[in-house]
Design an enzyme around this catalytic site. Sequence first.
Site, mmCIF file in Angstrom:
data_model
loop_
_atom_site.group_PDB
_atom_site.id
_atom_site.type_symbol
_atom_site.label_atom_id
_atom_site.label_comp_id
_atom_site.label_asym_id
_atom_site.label_seq_id
_atom_site.Cartn_x
_atom_site.Cartn_y
_atom_site.Cartn_z
ATOM 1 N N SER A 141 0.861 -1.182 0.038
ATOM 2 C CA SER A 141 0.032 0.174 0.049
ATOM 3 C C SER A 141 0.923 1.181 -0.077
ATOM 4 O O SER A 141 1.772 1.261 -0.995
ATOM 5 C CB SER A 141 -0.889 -0.091 1.172
ATOM 6 O OG SER A 141 -1.812 0.733 0.948
ATOM 7 N N ASP A 313 -9.143 -6.246 -4.978
ATOM 8 C CA ASP A 313 -8.661 -4.479 -4.371
ATOM 9 C C ASP A 313 -8.916 -3.847 -5.331
ATOM 10 O O ASP A 313 -8.125 -3.354 -6.195
ATOM 11 C CB ASP A 313 -6.990 -4.867 -4.362
ATOM 12 C CG ASP A 313 -6.555 -3.490 -3.557
ATOM 13 O OD1 ASP A 313 -7.234 -2.831 -3.104
ATOM 14 O OD2 ASP A 313 -5.139 -3.449 -3.303
ATOM 15 N N HIS A 346 -8.213 -4.922 -0.404
ATOM 16 C CA HIS A 346 -6.996 -4.353 -0.235
ATOM 17 C C HIS A 346 -6.296 -5.152 1.028
ATOM 18 O O HIS A 346 -4.995 -4.956 1.113
ATOM 19 C CB HIS A 346 -7.135 -2.894 0.056
ATOM 20 C CG HIS A 346 -5.833 -2.231 0.202
ATOM 21 N ND1 HIS A 346 -4.774 -2.112 -0.746
ATOM 22 C CD2 HIS A 346 -5.281 -1.275 1.109
ATOM 23 C CE1 HIS A 346 -3.925 -1.420 -0.388
ATOM 24 N NE2 HIS A 346 -3.954 -1.112 0.827
#
Length: 376
Positions: A141, A313, A346
């Site tokens: 991320s 995601d 995610h």
Amino acid sequence: MRFDADLPLQSGARLPAGYHLAYETYGELNADRSNAVLICHALNASHHVAGVYEGQERSEGWWDNMIGPGKSVDTDRFFVIGINNPGSCFGSTGPMDINPATGQAWGADFPVMTVEDWVAAQQRLVSALGVRKLAAVMGGSLGGMQALSWTLQYPDDVGHAVVVASAPNLTAENIAFNEVARRAIVTDPDFHGGHFYAQGVVPKRGLRIARMIGHITYLSDDVMNEKFGRSLRQAVDDSTTGYRYSTQDVEFQIESYLRHQGDKFSEYFDANTYLLITRALDYFDPARAHGGDLAAALARASCRFLLVSFTTDWRFSPARSRELVQALVTNRREVSYAEIDAPHGHDAFLLDDPRYLAAVRAYFDGIASRLPGSAA
């Protein structure tokens, strides 16, 4: 670690000398200092990457399933470094610390930080540890953005970059989610323009809402439906419809889950840190200086890459990772790409998907085989 020289920042400001960075290391540095791996953290994580603190319950490192003896990033072979970025609230200098110019807590006056600033701070600490070149830098991320930035800011200091569930910049939708979360915080009456420390209060209502928004974006629709569906928390009164039609009570399990996550987050995270870190997310865009040409931006990178994405995601979609892959291929860089068919959204980059962990393990096995003194 304390630093006795100012840290110049992208904004033109400086973080004054005397700032400190919290860090942890795992494993041992080898004789020629070639086996160091830097792990970059995301929004609400820290330098506590792996392991547990003795005598403390629920103190497991945030990537403990990935990093440790015999794990995908094997600390029997690698010297792993976790650093808490400046501006965070887990031990490094941040908004809660004292501004030497005023003698008061920095609060909203803490200088704006960017991904590039964090990488510059990390480089100072890595260098102070005696590491000349990292075997790898890795992150998921926002941490993946830092790993990518390392390859551009210090291309000669990185052997491999592992970029997981990340992107070359945020989409407008992502920036919008961040802005709504920030507005929840700054409009909380207890925020006091970011100087709430002096008032003895915490803008918990804003932090709760910000975290609830974040959790919605971290999970996939499939996982939400599987985990919560339309389940109600408790028995209801209306035998025909199954609802009590209350405007106040928490009825659905998903509501209860989000409120629980928000309550927990508001007890340990700093509001100014949340604003600072989400802004750094928004600002990151290495292609901007190249007229939006990502391939031109990545031309400086010289290391090998592993990129990983997850099919569900939607916040950092596989399409964004493929943009990075294409830009790297255009520059004839060595890049491996794994797109994992996982249902978790995610959050998948933190979970125990066997294919994901195996892909990372195989990549780090390859790195280890090329280290000096390797039996391979």
